[in-house]
Design a protein around this motif. Structure first.
Motif, PDB file in Angstrom:
ATOM      1  N   LEU A  89       1.015  -1.220   0.302  1.00 38.32           N
ATOM      2  CA  LEU A  89       0.072   0.272   0.288  1.00 38.32           C
ATOM      3  C   LEU A  89       0.852   1.023   0.005  1.00 38.32           C
ATOM      4  CD1 LEU A  89      -2.720  -0.688   2.559  1.00 38.32           C
ATOM      5  CD2 LEU A  89      -2.663  -0.579  -0.594  1.00 38.32           C
ATOM      6  N   ARG A  90       2.097   1.415   0.722  1.00 38.82           N
ATOM      7  CA  ARG A  90       2.811   1.744   0.677  1.00 38.82           C
ATOM      8  C   ARG A  90       3.402   2.483  -0.484  1.00 38.82           C
ATOM      9  NH1 ARG A  90       4.322   0.728   5.718  1.00 38.82           N
ATOM     10  NH2 ARG A  90       6.292  -0.329   5.348  1.00 38.82           N
ATOM     11  N   GLU A  91       3.693   1.177  -1.165  1.00 40.53           N
ATOM     12  CA  GLU A  91       4.119   1.762  -2.585  1.00 40.53           C
ATOM     13  C   GLU A  91       3.259   2.347  -3.968  1.00 40.53           C
ATOM     14  OE1 GLU A  91       7.042  -1.835  -4.663  1.00 40.53           O
ATOM     15  OE2 GLU A  91       6.692  -2.685  -2.440  1.00 40.53           O
ATOM     16  N   LEU A  92       2.145   1.551  -3.721  1.00 40.91           N
ATOM     17  CA  LEU A  92       0.492   1.647  -4.765  1.00 40.91           C
ATOM     18  C   LEU A  92       0.425   3.673  -3.934  1.00 40.91           C
ATOM     19  CD1 LEU A  92      -1.134  -0.415  -4.824  1.00 40.91           C
ATOM     20  CD2 LEU A  92       0.436  -0.224  -5.902  1.00 40.91           C
ATOM     21  N   GLU A  93       0.963   3.725  -2.936  1.00 46.17           N
ATOM     22  CA  GLU A  93       0.651   5.786  -2.633  1.00 46.17           C
ATOM     23  C   GLU A  93       1.839   6.338  -2.612  1.00 46.17           C
ATOM     24  OE1 GLU A  93      -0.646   8.650   1.712  1.00 46.17           O
ATOM     25  OE2 GLU A  93      -0.279   6.143   1.527  1.00 46.17           O
ATOM     26  N   ALA A  94       3.271   5.904  -2.771  1.00 44.36           N
ATOM     27  CA  ALA A  94       4.014   6.748  -3.186  1.00 44.36           C
ATOM     28  C   ALA A  94       3.777   6.836  -5.147  1.00 44.36           C
ATOM     29  CB  ALA A  94       5.338   5.598  -2.764  1.00 44.36           C
ATOM     30  N   HIS A  95       3.701   6.313  -5.642  1.00 38.79           N
ATOM     31  CA  HIS A  95       3.181   6.288  -7.181  1.00 38.79           C
ATOM     32  C   HIS A  95       2.170   6.972  -8.218  1.00 38.79           C
ATOM     33  CE1 HIS A  95       7.118   3.735  -7.071  1.00 38.79           C
ATOM     34  NE2 HIS A  95       7.350   4.206  -7.944  1.00 38.79           N
ATOM     35  N   GLY A  96       1.312   7.813  -6.407  1.00 37.60           N
ATOM     36  CA  GLY A  96      -0.036   8.051  -7.103  1.00 37.60           C
ATOM     37  C   GLY A  96      -1.005   7.146  -7.319  1.00 37.60           C
ATOM     38  N   TYR A  97      -1.120   5.307  -7.534  1.00 38.83           N
ATOM     39  CA  TYR A  97      -2.216   5.520  -7.671  1.00 38.83           C
ATOM     40  C   TYR A  97      -3.160   4.844  -6.280  1.00 38.83           C
ATOM     41  CZ  TYR A  97      -0.563   2.763 -11.463  1.00 38.83           C
ATOM     42  OH  TYR A  97       0.710   2.862 -12.037  1.00 38.83           O
ATOM     43  N   LEU A  98      -3.204   5.127  -4.864  1.00 37.33           N
ATOM     44  CA  LEU A  98      -3.640   4.625  -4.198  1.00 37.33           C
ATOM     45  C   LEU A  98      -3.043   6.384  -3.243  1.00 37.33           C
ATOM     46  CD1 LEU A  98      -5.629   2.847  -2.189  1.00 37.33           C
ATOM     47  CD2 LEU A  98      -3.362   2.748  -0.855  1.00 37.33           C
ATOM     48  N   ARG A  99      -4.532   6.739  -2.504  1.00 33.56           N
ATOM     49  CA  ARG A  99      -4.446   8.157  -1.541  1.00 33.56           C
ATOM     50  C   ARG A  99      -5.374   7.598  -0.949  1.00 33.56           C
ATOM     51  NH1 ARG A  99      -4.414  14.519  -2.949  1.00 33.56           N
ATOM     52  NH2 ARG A  99      -3.607  15.623  -1.225  1.00 33.56           N
ATOM     53  N   ARG A 100      -4.937   8.444   0.951  1.00 35.52           N
ATOM     54  CA  ARG A 100      -5.648   8.653   2.041  1.00 35.52           C
ATOM     55  C   ARG A 100      -5.929  10.025   2.131  1.00 35.52           C
ATOM     56  NH1 ARG A 100      -2.142   4.512   3.150  1.00 35.52           N
ATOM     57  NH2 ARG A 100      -2.173   2.245   3.522  1.00 35.52           N
ATOM     58  N   PHE A 185      -4.278  13.389  -7.844  1.00 37.73           N
ATOM     59  CA  PHE A 185      -3.166  12.812  -7.409  1.00 37.73           C
ATOM     60  C   PHE A 185      -1.665  13.132  -7.867  1.00 37.73           C
ATOM     61  CE2 PHE A 185      -6.182   9.467  -6.558  1.00 37.73           C
ATOM     62  CZ  PHE A 185      -6.274   8.772  -6.887  1.00 37.73           C
ATOM     63  N   VAL A 186      -0.883  13.113  -6.855  1.00 38.17           N
ATOM     64  CA  VAL A 186       0.808  14.018  -7.014  1.00 38.17           C
ATOM     65  C   VAL A 186       1.348  13.281  -7.062  1.00 38.17           C
ATOM     66  CG1 VAL A 186       2.442  16.035  -6.855  1.00 38.17           C
ATOM     67  CG2 VAL A 186      -0.251  16.541  -6.546  1.00 38.17           C
ATOM     68  N   PRO A 187       2.832  12.610  -7.507  1.00 36.78           N
ATOM     69  CA  PRO A 187       3.878  11.611  -7.224  1.00 36.78           C
ATOM     70  C   PRO A 187       4.855  11.593  -6.193  1.00 36.78           C
ATOM     71  CG  PRO A 187       4.540  12.355  -9.718  1.00 36.78           C
ATOM     72  CD  PRO A 187       2.699  12.626  -9.011  1.00 36.78           C
ATOM     73  N   ARG A 188       5.186  11.127  -5.290  1.00 28.42           N
ATOM     74  CA  ARG A 188       5.987  11.870  -4.334  1.00 28.42           C
ATOM     75  C   ARG A 188       6.843  10.731  -5.011  1.00 28.42           C
ATOM     76  NH1 ARG A 188       3.269  10.137   1.174  1.00 28.42           N
ATOM     77  NH2 ARG A 188       0.724  11.187   1.166  1.00 28.42           N
ATOM     78  N   VAL A 189       7.476  10.136  -6.039  1.00 32.78           N
ATOM     79  CA  VAL A 189       9.008  10.010  -5.709  1.00 32.78           C
ATOM     80  C   VAL A 189       9.361  10.972  -7.258  1.00 32.78           C
ATOM     81  CG1 VAL A 189      10.226   7.922  -7.352  1.00 32.78           C
ATOM     82  CG2 VAL A 189       7.491   7.551  -6.303  1.00 32.78           C
ATOM     83  N   PRO A 190      10.645  11.697  -6.637  1.00 36.38           N
ATOM     84  CA  PRO A 190      11.265  12.794  -7.607  1.00 36.38           C
ATOM     85  C   PRO A 190      11.225  12.150  -8.795  1.00 36.38           C
ATOM     86  CG  PRO A 190      12.612  11.846  -5.707  1.00 36.38           C
ATOM     87  CD  PRO A 190      11.461  10.941  -5.152  1.00 36.38           C
ATOM     88  N   PRO A 191      11.279  12.830  -9.334  1.00 40.38           N
ATOM     89  CA  PRO A 191      12.279  12.888 -10.712  1.00 40.38           C
ATOM     90  C   PRO A 191      13.912  12.678 -11.010  1.00 40.38           C
ATOM     91  CG  PRO A 191      11.823  15.094 -11.034  1.00 40.38           C
ATOM     92  CD  PRO A 191      10.964  14.641  -9.274  1.00 40.38           C
ATOM     93  N   PRO A 192      13.459  11.190 -11.526  1.00 40.97           N
ATOM     94  CA  PRO A 192      15.031  11.039 -11.768  1.00 40.97           C
ATOM     95  C   PRO A 192      16.488  12.261 -11.985  1.00 40.97           C
ATOM     96  CG  PRO A 192      14.308  10.404 -13.936  1.00 40.97           C
ATOM     97  CD  PRO A 192      13.308  10.954 -13.425  1.00 40.97           C
ATOM     98  N   THR A 193      15.981  13.247 -12.436  1.00 43.86           N
ATOM     99  CA  THR A 193      16.870  14.967 -12.707  1.00 43.86           C
ATOM    100  C   THR A 193      16.863  15.802 -11.660  1.00 43.86           C
ATOM    101  OG1 THR A 193      14.810  16.197 -14.317  1.00 43.86           O
ATOM    102  CG2 THR A 193      16.081  14.614 -15.271  1.00 43.86           C
ATOM    103  N   ALA A 194      15.703  15.755 -10.876  1.00 45.40           N
ATOM    104  CA  ALA A 194      15.932  15.954  -9.796  1.00 45.40           C
ATOM    105  C   ALA A 194      16.967  16.550  -8.910  1.00 45.40           C
ATOM    106  CB  ALA A 194      14.716  15.534  -8.694  1.00 45.40           C
ATOM    107  N   PRO A 195      17.928  17.540  -8.406  1.00 44.28           N
ATOM    108  CA  PRO A 195      18.798  18.368  -8.109  1.00 44.28           C
ATOM    109  C   PRO A 195      19.461  17.474  -6.711  1.00 44.28           C
ATOM    110  CG  PRO A 195      18.003  20.205  -8.036  1.00 44.28           C
ATOM    111  CD  PRO A 195      16.851  19.060  -8.488  1.00 44.28           C
ATOM    112  N   LYS A 196      20.477  17.121  -6.643  1.00 46.34           N
ATOM    113  CA  LYS A 196      20.551  16.499  -5.106  1.00 46.34           C
ATOM    114  C   LYS A 196      21.086  17.160  -3.943  1.00 46.34           C
ATOM    115  CE  LYS A 196      21.190  11.468  -7.261  1.00 46.34           C
ATOM    116  NZ  LYS A 196      22.064  10.262  -7.604  1.00 46.34           N
ATOM    117  N   ALA A 197      21.049  17.051  -2.972  1.00 48.84           N
ATOM    118  CA  ALA A 197      20.962  17.659  -1.402  1.00 48.84           C
ATOM    119  C   ALA A 197      22.719  17.486  -1.422  1.00 48.84           C
ATOM    120  CB  ALA A 197      20.519  17.357  -0.482  1.00 48.84           C
TER     121      ALA A 197
END
Length: 342
Positions: A89-100, A185-197
């Motif tokens: 369920l956490r995986e589905l929520e992280a990719h936008g399929y599920l939301r509480r 639904f907004v995906p919580r996984v950052p894109p691969p091009t997001a700048p890293k800290a």
């Protein structure tokens, strides 16, 4: 029974269009007429979702509206345990399929609604307004018959007023399209091009004395005897010496440093020097307190004098006073009697 199954399978394979592949799966697709669920390939072939999460998403998508999809409700229907279901369920929520979503009822009670979307990517793009269907052309009316000419008296001349000049055209401002609401639904996984800290630098001692440098070098060179997977090169030892020196400067014992740096490493350990640099930076202990700070902790706290309770000799009322006697009301009464007697 086996002969019937083989015959049916042979007949089904003969109806597959095109030549059959020599390897891989062969699909026998039979159309569904009832009790089926449409699943997109974006979910069935999702590269980042586990098979447990994909199967759980298909199970949730096939349930009717209002069905219970909590962890315990799904564990009662599926063979997976509650931990695997919670992780899926956490995986589905992280990719936008599920939301509480938390919602407040008219009665004031707050509830949590579980929303499942079969195409979360479609909610991230604005929907185009549906075009109006073309109106059917109206049939042209039949031409009226020509009137029969009749002789009429000539009409009296009518004076027409002078035509006013046409009014100038006022430019009409374009109507802005209605603002689109925020996607649900907004995906919580950052894109691969997001700048890293940026990484934090390796801790440095206040002063790298020869004694600290020698002790830190000896510690890192001897580390492989206690943990064989932490075998370092000479360049790695020179690069990590300031970090170990910072720990030694803060009065940390070498055995404590060794236990902190080498405890429970990942398997297999590919880059021991990077792991040591990370732990030296993130687990750096605080500076030990000075003598004055420790003395302030040991200093005795001031004591407060508590006035004891006394019992009034006249009315037996309890009152606070360092010495026994009478309460305030009895003292005022005695003073009033003495003044009246005088």
């Amino acid at each position: 029974m086996d002969t019937q199954q083989n015959t049916a399978l042979t007949r089904a394979l003969a109806e597959v269009p095109g030549p059959l592949p020599t390897s891989g799966v062969i699909h026998i697709t039979l159309p569904h007429t009832d009790r089926f669920t449409v699943v997109g390939n974006h979910l069935a072939q999702h590269p980042d979702l586990s098979c447990t999460a994909v199967g759980l998403a298909v199970r949730i998508q096939s349930l009717p509206q209002g069905a219970k999809v909590g962890i315990k409700a799904l564990a009662a229907r599926c063979k997976e345990g509650e931990k695997r279901i919670a992780a899926a369920l956490r995986e589905l929520e992280a990719h936008g399929y599920l939301r509480r979503v938390r919602d407040r009822l008219p009665s004031g009670r707050i509830i949590t609604r579980t929303v499942f979307c079969n195409r979360p990517a479609a909610l991230l793009h604005p929907r185009r307004p549906a075009e109006a269907p073309p109106q059917p052309a109206k049939p042209e009316p039949a031409p009226a018959p020509a009137p029969v000419p009749m002789q009429r008296p000539a009409p009296a001349p009518v004076c027409h007023p002078t035509a006013a000049p046409p009014a100038p055209e006022v430019p009409v401002a374009p109507v802005a399209p209605p603002a689109l609401s925020a996607p649900l639904f907004v995906p919580r996984v950052p894109p691969p091009t997001a700048p890293k800290a940026p990484r934090r630098p390796l801790p440095q001692p206040g002063e790298l004395t020869p004694e600290l440098d020698r002790a830190a070098t000896t510690f890192l060179s001897d580390l492989h005897r206690h943990a064989p997977q932490f075998t370092l090169s000479e360049d790695d030892v020179r690069r990590l010496v300031p970090g170990v020196a910072a720990w030694l400067e803060r009065a940390v014992r070498p055995d404590s440093i060794r236990r902190t740096l080498t405890d429970d490493p990942p398997q297999p350990l590919k880059h021991p020097a990077k792991l040591l640099a990370h732990r030296l930076t993130e687990l750096l202990p605080p500076v030990p307190p000075g003598v004055d700070a420790l003395a302030a902790l040991d200093r005795p706290r001031p004591r407060f004098t508590v006035t004891p309770f006394q019992t009034c000799e006249d009315c037996d009322r309890a009152f606070r006073s360092p010495t026994p006697g009478h309460c305030r009301d009895c003292r005022e009464t005695r003073a009033a009697y003495a003044q009246a007697a005088a």
